[in-house]
Design an enzyme around this catalytic site. Sequence first.
Site, mmCIF file in Angstrom:
data_model
loop_
_atom_site.group_PDB
_atom_site.id
_atom_site.type_symbol
_atom_site.label_atom_id
_atom_site.label_comp_id
_atom_site.label_asym_id
_atom_site.label_seq_id
_atom_site.Cartn_x
_atom_site.Cartn_y
_atom_site.Cartn_z
ATOM 1 N N GLN A 127 -2.894 -2.491 -15.362
ATOM 2 C CA GLN A 127 -2.144 -1.250 -15.508
ATOM 3 C C GLN A 127 -0.789 -1.415 -14.866
ATOM 4 O O GLN A 127 -0.700 -1.902 -13.743
ATOM 5 C CB GLN A 127 -2.970 -0.161 -14.832
ATOM 6 C CG GLN A 127 -2.294 1.140 -14.578
ATOM 7 C CD GLN A 127 -3.247 2.096 -13.869
ATOM 8 O OE1 GLN A 127 -4.300 2.437 -14.378
ATOM 9 N NE2 GLN A 127 -2.887 2.513 -12.677
ATOM 10 N N SER A 130 3.289 1.169 -10.949
ATOM 11 C CA SER A 130 4.187 1.047 -9.798
ATOM 12 C C SER A 130 5.298 0.047 -10.055
ATOM 13 O O SER A 130 5.116 -0.937 -10.772
ATOM 14 C CB SER A 130 3.404 0.582 -8.571
ATOM 15 O OG SER A 130 2.358 1.460 -8.294
ATOM 16 N N SER A 162 -3.438 -4.857 -10.202
ATOM 17 C CA SER A 162 -4.760 -5.482 -10.059
ATOM 18 C C SER A 162 -5.085 -6.183 -11.372
ATOM 19 O O SER A 162 -4.832 -5.614 -12.438
ATOM 20 C CB SER A 162 -5.840 -4.440 -9.800
ATOM 21 O OG SER A 162 -5.418 -3.510 -8.857
ATOM 22 N N GLU A 245 -9.085 7.939 -12.237
ATOM 23 C CA GLU A 245 -9.164 6.968 -11.158
ATOM 24 C C GLU A 245 -9.877 7.573 -9.952
ATOM 25 O O GLU A 245 -10.705 6.943 -9.326
ATOM 26 C CB GLU A 245 -7.739 6.542 -10.775
ATOM 27 C CG GLU A 245 -7.681 5.403 -9.787
ATOM 28 C CD GLU A 245 -6.316 4.724 -9.781
ATOM 29 O OE1 GLU A 245 -5.320 5.371 -10.141
ATOM 30 O OE2 GLU A 245 -6.263 3.545 -9.414
ATOM 31 N N GLU A 378 -1.020 10.229 1.869
ATOM 32 C CA GLU A 378 0.045 11.242 1.946
ATOM 33 C C GLU A 378 0.213 11.941 0.601
ATOM 34 O O GLU A 378 0.351 13.167 0.538
ATOM 35 C CB GLU A 378 1.375 10.580 2.373
ATOM 36 C CG GLU A 378 1.390 10.110 3.829
ATOM 37 C CD GLU A 378 0.468 8.926 4.120
ATOM 38 O OE1 GLU A 378 0.251 8.099 3.206
ATOM 39 O OE2 GLU A 378 -0.048 8.839 5.237
#
Lengths: 395, 361
Positions: A127, A130, A162, A245, A378
């Site tokens: 995927q 990021s 990953s 996820e 966060e």
Amino acid sequence: MDLTLSAEQIAFRDELRQWLAANAPAPITRGGNESLAQRFEKLRGWQRQLHDAGWAGVAWPKAYGGRGASLIEQVIFLEEMARAQAPPMANTLGLGLIGPTIIHFGTEEQKRRFLPKILSAEEIWCQGFSEPNAGSDVASIRSEARLDGDHFIVNGHKVWNSYGWVADWCALVVRTDPAAAKHKGLTYILVDMKSPGVEVRPIRQISGESEFAELYFKDVRVPVANVLGKVNQGWEVALGTLMHERATLGASITILYRRSFDRLVELTRAVRRNGRAVCEDPIVRQKLAQAYTELEVFRLNQMRAVSRVSSTGVPGPEGSILKIFWSEFNQRFQQTAQEILGPYGMLEEGSPHAIDDGAWSYGFLRTRGNTIEAGTSEIQRNIIGHFVLGLPKSY
Amino acid sequence: MHFELSETQQLLAKTARQFLTNECPIAEVRRIMETPTAHDAALHRKMADQGWAGIAIPEEQGGMGLGMIELAATFEQMGRALVPGAFFATVALAAPLLDDPAHLGPICEGMQLATAALIEADADWDPASWSTAASNGTLTGAKMFVPDAAEAAFILVAARDHGVPGIYRVAKDAPGLTVTALKSLDLTRRLYEVRFDNTPAETIATGGAAEQALKKALRIATLALTAEMAGGMARVLDITVEYAKARKQFDTPIGKFQAVQHMCADMYLWSESTKAAVYYAAYALDKDLPEAASALSVAKVYAADAYREIGNRGIQVHGGMGFTWENDVHLYYRRAKVSETMLGDNVYHRELLARAVVDRL
């Protein structure tokens, strides 16, 4: 409240349990002289075996090779796999995230093209969300796709992928309208990793391993037909993936953690310190009981979330508490393990005298990633603050 | 598999919430907590009229005959409203020790209050440590931290007759009974020292029957207490989030700041997690599952830390206002702190869990 399984669910569980007892291979663990790639091929073989016996894609539609069962059966499947100490399936992201997203947003043609090969592990998925400057702020993606006839030309740089090193396909989010507001101009597109212009470089983690990679795209041509959902509406598709996820991970985590806990208890019974078995030390007992309490509460939270998703159909933002809970629990638990194991806990894989071949020192380092991957703690707290509690958005 | 309240149970909880919003608003809690025993007989009778005083007591003994989940759902709402007085002691602690309809009837009707005197000077919740002596129909000894003893028409006492455990019933006007008020952190639930000096007592149960009754009562009381805690912490979260939305500093609602927002998110996580633990314990107790005892200890340990931490964050988010007497958060914080030790603190319950999961006893 009724936490019992139906007769069909019990029959499903028993059949699976029997099949796993007869077929599950020995745990495929780190250690020995095997490389990550060699271990991965074993996992791929194991997934194929599960697929041939009809156990891959328990909750996926039958038309695309799934079993057509409910989410509860999917959870039973994950629990039984963990209980049997069976290795996980190779195509983690394809099965857990990208497949469900294709089922939800894909065209009939895309479903027929991609889903069966996800289940058979013939095509492994990664995927690409990021980027170096788009981590938690994932909507500020700069990798771009420019339309050229019936193709997009993709250029950009993705990180923290990953399975990037082994993937055949990548679910990529790119900017297709640079003029639109941040979330508006994104598109979710499926990219063949063998396309010319794709380059993969491994990232070495603090644990010494390289589970993750970075991906470089230079003038990569991707057919427009590979867009999932609509052009410039990739954010909605990506959000769907992120919710999945958080919702699906918990069931197997519960049992994996319980197994680590049981193993640690076993060690406290075997190891002696200060003239007594460590399990007789009242402070150790308190810490183990605290870990057990948190583990139980996580299991119950997970059960409650599954029950909610199976009645409403969609994972909600309250799934964020599961992500915070398991990741922070795992860090506390690994610290407890270190306190109990003392200097032996520090010994790494391959060292003389290492307990469980260094699994505990590896676990200690690896869990630092837990509160970062799949949405930092966060970001999860921002989601709860804004989407659940209705506080003003902080950024 | 369904991990939610049924429609009927949801209706019960909703009705209870509406009833308490009308009958026991926080101004009323403050009024009642300033009275000598922090108990209001009229409120107690109104709650009994709802059927709550006998909610989990079988119909043939005068109750409503509902289960542990309904009991938890009702006490959750009472915890949310911070209901003061002897309702908890009567219904959650004393009533489960009884099975005689003659004793239970007046309790279910809301006409009689009761409490249970269990722990002693060393505040140990292990029944094996209790040493108040029973002999020839009288009791001699001292019990500590007895809730709402001054309001109780009778006190149920755990005592031993030549080593044999028993449960005894002492009327409020019995000779040789001394009830001394303690000043407790929780302003809404009074605690007492209760002394017996050759005090006449009626035997309720002895031997194995007494042990069984104690076990049952401690489980029901722990469930009711953790359910109250879940309700109280959810209310503190609501009050705090409301304040964080309304209060402005630097021309901005403080709830926009991540430092504040993340405290609220943690409060939500603890509050929701407590609910999951409490309702699972209720389910396990209701179905008499082998893991019921552990499920209750898990709920108690988790709720104790969660309620206190939610109170800590709730006060912090309110800033200076949170430190004032007028702000309601401290009333819940006080209840949280006392609930933490009531029915066994975390060291006690973690040791029970260690016996189950480390020693596998």
